[in-house]
Design a protein around this motif. Structure first.
Motif, PDB file in Angstrom:
ATOM      1  N   ASP A   1       0.852  -1.189   0.000  1.00 10.23           N
ATOM      2  CA  ASP A   1       0.000   0.000   0.000  1.00 10.23           C
ATOM      3  C   ASP A   1       0.891   1.243   0.000  1.00 10.23           C
ATOM      4  N   ILE A   2       0.625   2.130  -0.956  1.00  8.24           N
ATOM      5  CA  ILE A   2       1.492   3.301  -1.146  1.00  8.24           C
ATOM      6  C   ILE A   2       0.678   4.569  -0.901  1.00  8.24           C
ATOM      7  N   GLY A   3       1.137   5.371   0.029  1.00 10.60           N
ATOM      8  CA  GLY A   3       0.508   6.665   0.264  1.00 10.60           C
ATOM      9  C   GLY A   3       0.929   7.664  -0.800  1.00 10.60           C
ATOM     10  N   ALA A   4       0.002   8.527  -1.199  1.00 10.09           N
ATOM     11  CA  ALA A   4       0.289   9.472  -2.278  1.00 10.09           C
ATOM     12  C   ALA A   4       1.444  10.398  -1.929  1.00 10.09           C
ATOM     13  N   GLN A   5       1.481  10.875  -0.688  1.00 12.23           N
ATOM     14  CA  GLN A   5       2.520  11.830  -0.303  1.00 12.23           C
ATOM     15  C   GLN A   5       3.904  11.202  -0.415  1.00 12.23           C
ATOM     16  N   ALA A   6       4.043   9.963   0.063  1.00 11.96           N
ATOM     17  CA  ALA A   6       5.342   9.287  -0.001  1.00 11.96           C
ATOM     18  C   ALA A   6       5.759   9.042  -1.449  1.00 11.96           C
ATOM     19  N   LEU A   7       4.789   8.691  -2.292  1.00  9.31           N
ATOM     20  CA  LEU A   7       5.092   8.416  -3.697  1.00  9.31           C
ATOM     21  C   LEU A   7       5.614   9.663  -4.402  1.00  9.31           C
ATOM     22  N   PHE A   8       4.898  10.765  -4.261  1.00  8.25           N
ATOM     23  CA  PHE A   8       5.284  11.968  -5.003  1.00  8.25           C
ATOM     24  C   PHE A   8       6.503  12.654  -4.387  1.00  8.25           C
ATOM     25  N   ASP A   9       6.711  12.489  -3.109  1.00 10.37           N
ATOM     26  CA  ASP A   9       7.941  13.009  -2.512  1.00 10.37           C
ATOM     27  C   ASP A   9       9.152  12.309  -3.105  1.00 10.37           C
ATOM     28  N   ARG A  10       9.025  10.972  -3.291  1.00 17.30           N
ATOM     29  CA  ARG A  10      10.133  10.217  -3.860  1.00 17.30           C
ATOM     30  C   ARG A  10      10.402  10.653  -5.307  1.00 17.30           C
ATOM     31  N   VAL A  11       9.343  10.788  -6.084  1.00 17.47           N
ATOM     32  CA  VAL A  11       9.508  11.181  -7.488  1.00 17.47           C
ATOM     33  C   VAL A  11      10.104  12.585  -7.581  1.00 17.47           C
ATOM     34  N   ARG A  12       9.624  13.483  -6.729  1.00 18.36           N
ATOM     35  CA  ARG A  12      10.138  14.869  -6.747  1.00 18.36           C
ATOM     36  C   ARG A  12      11.623  14.887  -6.393  1.00 18.36           C
ATOM     37  N   ALA A  13      12.002  14.099  -5.407  1.00 20.10           N
ATOM     38  CA  ALA A  13      13.404  14.077  -4.990  1.00 20.10           C
ATOM     39  C   ALA A  13      14.310  13.551  -6.104  1.00 20.10           C
ATOM     40  N   LEU A  14      13.815  12.591  -6.882  1.00 21.54           N
ATOM     41  CA  LEU A  14      14.627  11.994  -7.928  1.00 21.54           C
ATOM     42  C   LEU A  14      14.767  12.886  -9.157  1.00 21.54           C
ATOM     43  N   LEU A  15      13.861  13.846  -9.328  1.00 24.68           N
ATOM     44  CA  LEU A  15      13.849  14.625 -10.567  1.00 24.68           C
ATOM     45  C   LEU A  15      14.134  16.110 -10.377  1.00 24.68           C
ATOM     46  N   ALA A  16      14.112  16.593  -9.153  1.00 23.08           N
ATOM     47  CA  ALA A  16      14.207  18.038  -8.924  1.00 23.08           C
ATOM     48  C   ALA A  16      15.514  18.615  -9.482  1.00 23.08           C
ATOM     49  N   VAL A  17      16.626  17.954  -9.204  1.00 24.82           N
ATOM     50  CA  VAL A  17      17.924  18.486  -9.648  1.00 24.82           C
ATOM     51  C   VAL A  17      18.010  18.492 -11.168  1.00 24.82           C
ATOM     52  N   ARG A  18      17.583  17.409 -11.791  1.00 22.03           N
ATOM     53  CA  ARG A  18      17.645  17.325 -13.254  1.00 22.03           C
ATOM     54  C   ARG A  18      16.792  18.408 -13.905  1.00 22.03           C
ATOM     55  N   ALA A  19      15.574  18.628 -13.375  1.00 24.03           N
ATOM     56  CA  ALA A  19      14.704  19.665 -13.943  1.00 24.03           C
ATOM     57  C   ALA A  19      15.315  21.047 -13.755  1.00 24.03           C
ATOM     58  N   GLN A  20      15.920  21.273 -12.588  1.00 18.77           N
ATOM     59  CA  GLN A  20      16.542  22.576 -12.317  1.00 18.77           C
ATOM     60  C   GLN A  20      17.705  22.825 -13.273  1.00 18.77           C
ATOM     61  N   GLU A  21      18.539  21.811 -13.487  1.00 19.91           N
ATOM     62  CA  GLU A  21      19.674  21.972 -14.400  1.00 19.91           C
ATOM     63  C   GLU A  21      19.216  22.229 -15.831  1.00 19.91           C
ATOM     64  N   ALA A  22      18.063  21.657 -16.223  1.00 17.47           N
ATOM     65  CA  ALA A  22      17.552  21.851 -17.584  1.00 17.47           C
ATOM     66  C   ALA A  22      16.775  23.147 -17.734  1.00 17.47           C
ATOM     67  N   GLY A  23      16.536  23.857 -16.608  1.00 17.26           N
ATOM     68  CA  GLY A  23      15.765  25.102 -16.668  1.00 17.26           C
ATOM     69  C   GLY A  23      14.291  24.864 -16.933  1.00 17.26           C
ATOM     70  N   VAL A  24      13.788  23.737 -16.481  1.00 14.91           N
ATOM     71  CA  VAL A  24      12.389  23.365 -16.708  1.00 14.91           C
ATOM     72  C   VAL A  24      11.644  23.373 -15.377  1.00 14.91           C
ATOM     73  N   ALA A  25      10.476  23.992 -15.339  1.00 10.14           N
ATOM     74  CA  ALA A  25       9.664  24.035 -14.123  1.00 10.14           C
ATOM     75  C   ALA A  25       8.948  22.697 -13.950  1.00 10.14           C
ATOM     76  N   LEU A  26       9.187  22.046 -12.817  1.00  7.88           N
ATOM     77  CA  LEU A  26       8.570  20.755 -12.515  1.00  7.88           C
ATOM     78  C   LEU A  26       7.456  20.956 -11.502  1.00  7.88           C
ATOM     79  N   GLY A  27       6.221  20.614 -11.870  1.00 10.86           N
ATOM     80  CA  GLY A  27       5.077  20.818 -10.989  1.00 10.86           C
ATOM     81  C   GLY A  27       4.306  19.529 -10.748  1.00 10.86           C
TER      82      GLY A  27
END
Length: 358
Positions: free
Chosen positions: A175-201
């Protein structure tokens, strides 16, 4: 009256009766003869009709036999085609199994030395054992590490895809809680999106229910989709992950970007293994990200759909069936087997896959 006259008077009734009987017999014979003649005439007419019909019946019988022979030949041809198709399918299955076994073996054989290469290159890059002297060597070590991570990411994707295709991949559901799922995805992609100059929402409702799925694989799907979106979105653009869940639609995730898009006729190519769409983007992937995400979605009983248009961005929709929604009263996230060490490992693995995709 004489004796003769008396005898005649006495015999006359008998003579008259015999005459009448004789007449009746003659009449009956005539009637019987007429009926026999009529029956004979009818029989003759019928015989003539049968004889006249015989050639037509023979012709019709020959036509029926010929049609049956044609159908028999067609049936035999269809059976032969079916046998050939079955043989081809058997050979294709064997070839696919051999390919999967080969890829699995090679992936395992290649991952071990590559991990060593990456580890030693990282030590040189960080000068873990002391200064390396010429800084050029550090740059070379960085190139070695990045190239090794690129190859390792490709190998991992090939191994994952071959395991799914061969039916050897199983889901570790929880069973996966939504908050834990999206926190993990955000953590894995935030740096890459920032380096590419792309807004991640993230457009996610607060009341999103708990989901029953393989957490690692679900994160892998979403990271693949979003990293693809970031890669093909120019600086200043945006990538959004939208999610909702209803009993009717199931659980729906959408990766929406404002990137370069894909021509409609190229969408099947983009979803095929090693399929690469020609575009002006400097970054080209391996053609494994989307097919792997699609295969993992189907392993969950879901679907993956891609809608795009050149110059107008891309929307990838992941749908998981409604039975993946956990009732609120029963929702309880499984104890995490992955503590901080596993988080770091997942971050590292995502970095490897993103490097491979780039």
């Amino acid at each position: 009256m004489t004796a003769a006259g008396m005898a005649l008077d006495t015999a006359w009734p008998w003579i008259a009766g015999f005459g009448a009987l004789l007449v009746l017999l003659i009449v009956a014979q005539i009637v019987l003869t007429l009926r026999q003649t009529e029956a004979l005439r009818a029989l003759t007419v019928r015989q003539e009709s049968v004889e006249a019909q015989a050639p037509a019946d023979a012709t019709r019988t020959a036509e029926v036999q010929e049609a049956m022979a044609v159908q028999q030949r067609r049936l035999e041809e269809a059976l032969e085609s079916l046998r050939q198709a079955r043989d081809k399918a058997t050979r294709a299955d064997r070839a696919s199994e051999a390919k999967s076994a080969f890829l699995t073996m090679m992936s395992h054989e290649l991952r071990t030395p590559l991990s060593a290469i990456i580890g030693f290159a990282e030590m040189i890059e960080q000068q873990a054992m002391g200064p390396v002297g010429n800084t050029k060597y550090r740059d070379y070590a960085t190139d070695i590490r990045q190239s090794g991570q690129h190859l390792l990411g490709i190998i991992n994707d090939i191994l994952d895809l071959s395991k799914v295709e061969s039916g050897r991949e199983s889901l570790q559901e929880q069973d996966i809680g939504a908050q834990a799922l999206f926190d993990r995805v955000r953590a894995l992609l935030a740096v890459r999106a920032q380096e590419a100059g792309v807004a991640l929402g993230f457009d996610v409702p607060d009341d999103l229910p708990v989901i029953r799925a393989d957490k690692r694989r679900l994160v892998q799907i979403l990271v693949n989709l979003l990293s693809n979106a970031v890669k093909f979105t120019p600086a200043g653009g945006s990538v959004t992950l939208r999610c909702w869940a209803t009993p009717g639609s199931g659980v729906v995730f959408q990766s929406i970007d404002s990137g370069i898009g894909i021509a409609r006729e190229d969408i099947p190519l983009a979803l095929s293994v090693f399929g690469q769409v020609e575009n002006d983007c400097a970054q080209q992937g391996t053609g494994l990200g989307l097919p792997l995400a699609k295969a993992l979605a189907e392993l969950h009983g879901g679907t993956l759909d891609l809608q795009s248009e050149l110059g107008r961005g891309t929307t990838v929709t992941l749908r998981l069936p409604a039975y993946r929604i956990v009732a609120p009263a029963l929702a309880m996230e499984a104890p995490a087997k992955d503590g901080p060490d596993q988080d770091a490992a997942d971050l590292r693995q995502a970095d490897l896959r993103q490097t491979a995709a780039g």
